[in-house]
Design a protein around this motif. Sequence first.
Motif, PDB file in Angstrom:
ATOM      1  N   VAL A 132       0.862  -1.185   0.000  1.00  0.00           N
ATOM      2  CA  VAL A 132       0.000   0.000   0.000  1.00  0.00           C
ATOM      3  C   VAL A 132       0.895   1.231   0.000  1.00  0.00           C
ATOM      4  N   GLU A 133       0.603   2.160  -0.908  1.00  0.00           N
ATOM      5  CA  GLU A 133       1.372   3.409  -0.982  1.00  0.00           C
ATOM      6  C   GLU A 133       0.428   4.596  -0.934  1.00  0.00           C
ATOM      7  N   ASP A 134       0.816   5.597  -0.163  1.00  0.00           N
ATOM      8  CA  ASP A 134       0.024   6.819  -0.075  1.00  0.00           C
ATOM      9  C   ASP A 134       0.961   8.009  -0.101  1.00  0.00           C
ATOM     10  N   ALA A 135       0.702   8.945  -1.006  1.00  0.00           N
ATOM     11  CA  ALA A 135       1.547  10.136  -1.116  1.00  0.00           C
ATOM     12  C   ALA A 135       1.272  11.087   0.042  1.00  0.00           C
ATOM     13  N   VAL A 136       2.340  11.625   0.627  1.00  0.00           N
ATOM     14  CA  VAL A 136       2.204  12.610   1.703  1.00  0.00           C
ATOM     15  C   VAL A 136       1.986  13.981   1.070  1.00  0.00           C
ATOM     16  N   PRO A 137       0.876  14.650   1.362  1.00  0.00           N
ATOM     17  CA  PRO A 137       0.635  15.966   0.754  1.00  0.00           C
ATOM     18  C   PRO A 137       1.709  16.973   1.174  1.00  0.00           C
ATOM     19  N   ALA A 138       2.119  17.828   0.243  1.00  0.00           N
ATOM     20  CA  ALA A 138       3.041  18.904   0.589  1.00  0.00           C
ATOM     21  C   ALA A 138       2.398  19.745   1.695  1.00  0.00           C
ATOM     22  N   GLY A 139       3.220  20.258   2.601  1.00  0.00           N
ATOM     23  CA  GLY A 139       2.669  21.013   3.723  1.00  0.00           C
ATOM     24  C   GLY A 139       2.491  20.161   4.960  1.00  0.00           C
ATOM     25  N   PHE A 140       2.627  18.820   4.825  1.00  0.00           N
ATOM     26  CA  PHE A 140       2.508  17.897   5.951  1.00  0.00           C
ATOM     27  C   PHE A 140       3.793  17.088   6.080  1.00  0.00           C
TER      28      PHE A 140
ATOM     29  N   GLN B  38       2.270  21.228   8.724  1.00  0.00           N
ATOM     30  CA  GLN B  38       3.470  22.026   8.975  1.00  0.00           C
ATOM     31  C   GLN B  38       3.388  23.422   8.370  1.00  0.00           C
ATOM     32  N   PHE B  39       2.739  23.546   7.207  1.00  0.00           N
ATOM     33  CA  PHE B  39       2.704  24.838   6.512  1.00  0.00           C
ATOM     34  C   PHE B  39       1.283  25.145   6.064  1.00  0.00           C
ATOM     35  N   ALA B  40       0.972  26.415   6.026  1.00  0.00           N
ATOM     36  CA  ALA B  40      -0.350  26.842   5.580  1.00  0.00           C
ATOM     37  C   ALA B  40      -0.444  26.756   4.062  1.00  0.00           C
ATOM     38  N   GLY B  41      -1.646  26.472   3.569  1.00  0.00           N
ATOM     39  CA  GLY B  41      -1.861  26.397   2.132  1.00  0.00           C
ATOM     40  C   GLY B  41      -2.879  25.326   1.799  1.00  0.00           C
ATOM     41  N   THR B  42      -3.170  25.192   0.510  1.00  0.00           N
ATOM     42  CA  THR B  42      -4.062  24.145   0.015  1.00  0.00           C
ATOM     43  C   THR B  42      -3.225  23.151  -0.772  1.00  0.00           C
ATOM     44  N   PHE B  43      -3.308  21.879  -0.387  1.00  0.00           N
ATOM     45  CA  PHE B  43      -2.399  20.867  -0.927  1.00  0.00           C
ATOM     46  C   PHE B  43      -3.178  19.686  -1.501  1.00  0.00           C
ATOM     47  N   SER B  44      -2.709  19.211  -2.653  1.00  0.00           N
ATOM     48  CA  SER B  44      -3.329  18.048  -3.293  1.00  0.00           C
ATOM     49  C   SER B  44      -2.779  16.764  -2.695  1.00  0.00           C
ATOM     50  N   ALA B  45      -3.653  15.784  -2.569  1.00  0.00           N
ATOM     51  CA  ALA B  45      -3.259  14.444  -2.132  1.00  0.00           C
ATOM     52  C   ALA B  45      -3.571  13.479  -3.270  1.00  0.00           C
ATOM     53  N   PRO B  46      -2.557  13.032  -4.025  1.00  0.00           N
ATOM     54  CA  PRO B  46      -2.812  12.065  -5.100  1.00  0.00           C
ATOM     55  C   PRO B  46      -3.437  10.785  -4.542  1.00  0.00           C
ATOM     56  N   PRO B  47      -3.959   9.925  -5.410  1.00  0.00           N
ATOM     57  CA  PRO B  47      -4.628   8.712  -4.935  1.00  0.00           C
ATOM     58  C   PRO B  47      -3.692   7.803  -4.136  1.00  0.00           C
ATOM     59  N   ALA B  48      -4.269   7.095  -3.164  1.00  0.00           N
ATOM     60  CA  ALA B  48      -3.573   6.011  -2.482  1.00  0.00           C
ATOM     61  C   ALA B  48      -3.752   4.747  -3.310  1.00  0.00           C
ATOM     62  N   HIS B  49      -2.742   3.864  -3.290  1.00  0.00           N
ATOM     63  CA  HIS B  49      -2.746   2.660  -4.126  1.00  0.00           C
ATOM     64  C   HIS B  49      -2.569   1.408  -3.281  1.00  0.00           C
TER      65      HIS B  49
ATOM     66  N   ASP C 275      -7.571  13.802  -3.283  1.00  0.00           N
ATOM     67  CA  ASP C 275      -8.175  14.654  -2.266  1.00  0.00           C
ATOM     68  C   ASP C 275      -7.449  15.984  -2.217  1.00  0.00           C
ATOM     69  N   SER C 276      -8.019  16.915  -1.466  1.00  0.00           N
ATOM     70  CA  SER C 276      -7.408  18.218  -1.261  1.00  0.00           C
ATOM     71  C   SER C 276      -7.513  18.567   0.216  1.00  0.00           C
ATOM     72  N   LEU C 277      -6.405  19.026   0.792  1.00  0.00           N
ATOM     73  CA  LEU C 277      -6.366  19.393   2.215  1.00  0.00           C
ATOM     74  C   LEU C 277      -5.944  20.851   2.360  1.00  0.00           C
ATOM     75  N   LYS C 278      -6.643  21.561   3.235  1.00  0.00           N
ATOM     76  CA  LYS C 278      -6.330  22.982   3.445  1.00  0.00           C
ATOM     77  C   LYS C 278      -5.848  23.195   4.868  1.00  0.00           C
ATOM     78  N   VAL C 279      -4.690  23.829   4.990  1.00  0.00           N
ATOM     79  CA  VAL C 279      -4.103  24.153   6.287  1.00  0.00           C
ATOM     80  C   VAL C 279      -4.141  25.665   6.461  1.00  0.00           C
ATOM     81  N   VAL C 280      -4.717  26.114   7.572  1.00  0.00           N
ATOM     82  CA  VAL C 280      -4.802  27.556   7.836  1.00  0.00           C
ATOM     83  C   VAL C 280      -3.728  27.941   8.845  1.00  0.00           C
ATOM     84  N   PRO C 281      -3.263  29.214   8.824  1.00  0.00           N
ATOM     85  CA  PRO C 281      -2.217  29.640   9.755  1.00  0.00           C
ATOM     86  C   PRO C 281      -2.641  29.457  11.197  1.00  0.00           C
TER      87      PRO C 281
END
Length: 602
Positions: free
Chosen positions: A496-504, A561-572, A588-594
């Motif tokens: 199983v592989e899951d991409a870590v969204p940028a900002g996390f 870790q960082f504020a912004g809106t980050f894409s999460a590619p599919p998990a496989h 998916d899309s994840l949003k981090v606020v300051p």
Amino acid sequence: MKLASLGALKADQFEHKVELAKGGEQVVPLTLKAASTGAAQLTVNVAGGKDSLRDLKRFDVGPAAVEDEVKVSAWGGGALEVPAPQEATLARVELVLQPSIVDAALSNVRELLTYPYGCLEQLVSTTVPNVAVYQVLQKAGALAKLDTDTQALLAEARSRSVQGTARILDMSVKGGGFTWFGGYETPSLPQTLIALDGLAYAAEAGLVDRADPRLVESARWLEAQEGLPPEYDATRAYVLARLEGSKQAARVRALVQGAEGGDLYPLALAVLAAEKAGVIKEPALQTQINALVARSAQGYATLAALTPGQPLEQSEAFFRFPLRRVGMTAIAAHAASFGTLDITRARRRILELLSEPDLSTFDRSTTLLHSLWLLERDAKAMQGMKAPEVKGVKTPVKFAPRGLGLVAVLAPGTRTVDVGGFDGVATLRATTRTPLSAVQPKAEGMSIQRAYYVLREGGQVRLGAGDTVSQGEEVYVELTLDARGDNRVRSAYYVVEDAVPAGFVPLQEDKAFRGPPHSLPLVPEALKRRVLNPERATFFFEEPAWWSDSPRTVGYVLRAQFAGTFSAPPAHIEDMYAASIHGRTAADSLKVVPSKKHLGDL
């Protein structure tokens, strides 16, 4: 502090004033915008301190898309169409023509130069065939006849095999045997069979001494195993005969004399073991050998008639031993070659098998190793091919030599071609890019679902569309895995592989989350290895028994870790030895606020 973004980033300059007390530090947020894909760079200049500081960061900007490698093949050419959805773009398109086993072997050497997971089977499968192919071509005097790029490829493969052999040996355990991954103490019978078979080829190439204590100790451990099913017993006899030759003659004679009925695999291996132990021509065994060769030929004909996707009933032994239809067909053909096998038809079928999509590394490796007898024939009769006419393209196709075959890079976006007739396999392959917004979940024999939960004092709060998390908060990524319990093609091993969204960032130390109040299922029983890095989370599973229809759950913890809106590619999810069995989630899309806290406190 001055910063400048260049390359694939939107060209911009920033200036920021920083005041620090002695020994202090500060996190400075910076918004970067990508103008295109490709190479990007960020320069940092700091002035005003004791010394001026300068740094340059280079990185690549990838497309907001899922990339897949797809291909379609056909014997003799004809019309070919890339199997890609219309919403996908084709970034790189190649037309490959392979007229012989030599070309198929070289093509597979290219694909076997990497081992993405580093388990024992993949180390063997990506090291040993390359060594064996090099040895056969060298013995046939064919190396000098190859093009420069192919000669360089084989030289690199030979060089890497030294390191690969050392890594295989490192997975041996004290007392004998080998493990799936390094660091374990209990040997695995299937993995030991795979390791010793591969190391026998390495010994023939002079990469390891047959008297190496790790080989000898593992051979004695293998001999001591009792109550093996026929499939493992036959594999043991073949592996030990490859490793020790005539010393295993008694064991192989007993195998041949007792192999009157049963499944094809043990019968075919009995023939091959007899050849390696030097007993195949013994008069007392001729009646049995001839019968086994005939049975192997019948079995080969049945297997060769199967098409990709057709189910092949296999015994429970193959749940842990990763051989499947393609590799089994090559083994049957190898055993049948000691009789009156039609060589021309066998060569064609092996070429077709090696061109199939979604081959596991083990099936690919097994097919190559059990086709070396064909490879040697083709290498001795080496000759180039004339390029056939290619229709359906806007510009003329320019072929370049590759091995004994030809390769051409086509214009991006090319989906169909019509190749003129020739004796060999034509393959149209491409890298497809599907926008994240268009990616749909898949469930081909396995399924995976992903959910995100922010971990707060009151408990877990599931994140829905539009929900946000604050910098510094922890997020639990829950992955729910499922498979059909009656799927007999599936193996015990899956990844199983899951991409870590940028900002996390993933938390390596997460024992605190395994107990109350959250009690997260981070290390289920079947999980054998977990790798967390800034880019992805990877989980390796070995099921103790056939799956039922009940789902499994695993997960890991991220920190925002960082504020912004980050894409999460599919998990496989994918069966490691039956690649046609796989699944994925949507993006998916994840949003981090300051955070309201000072950035330096996060």
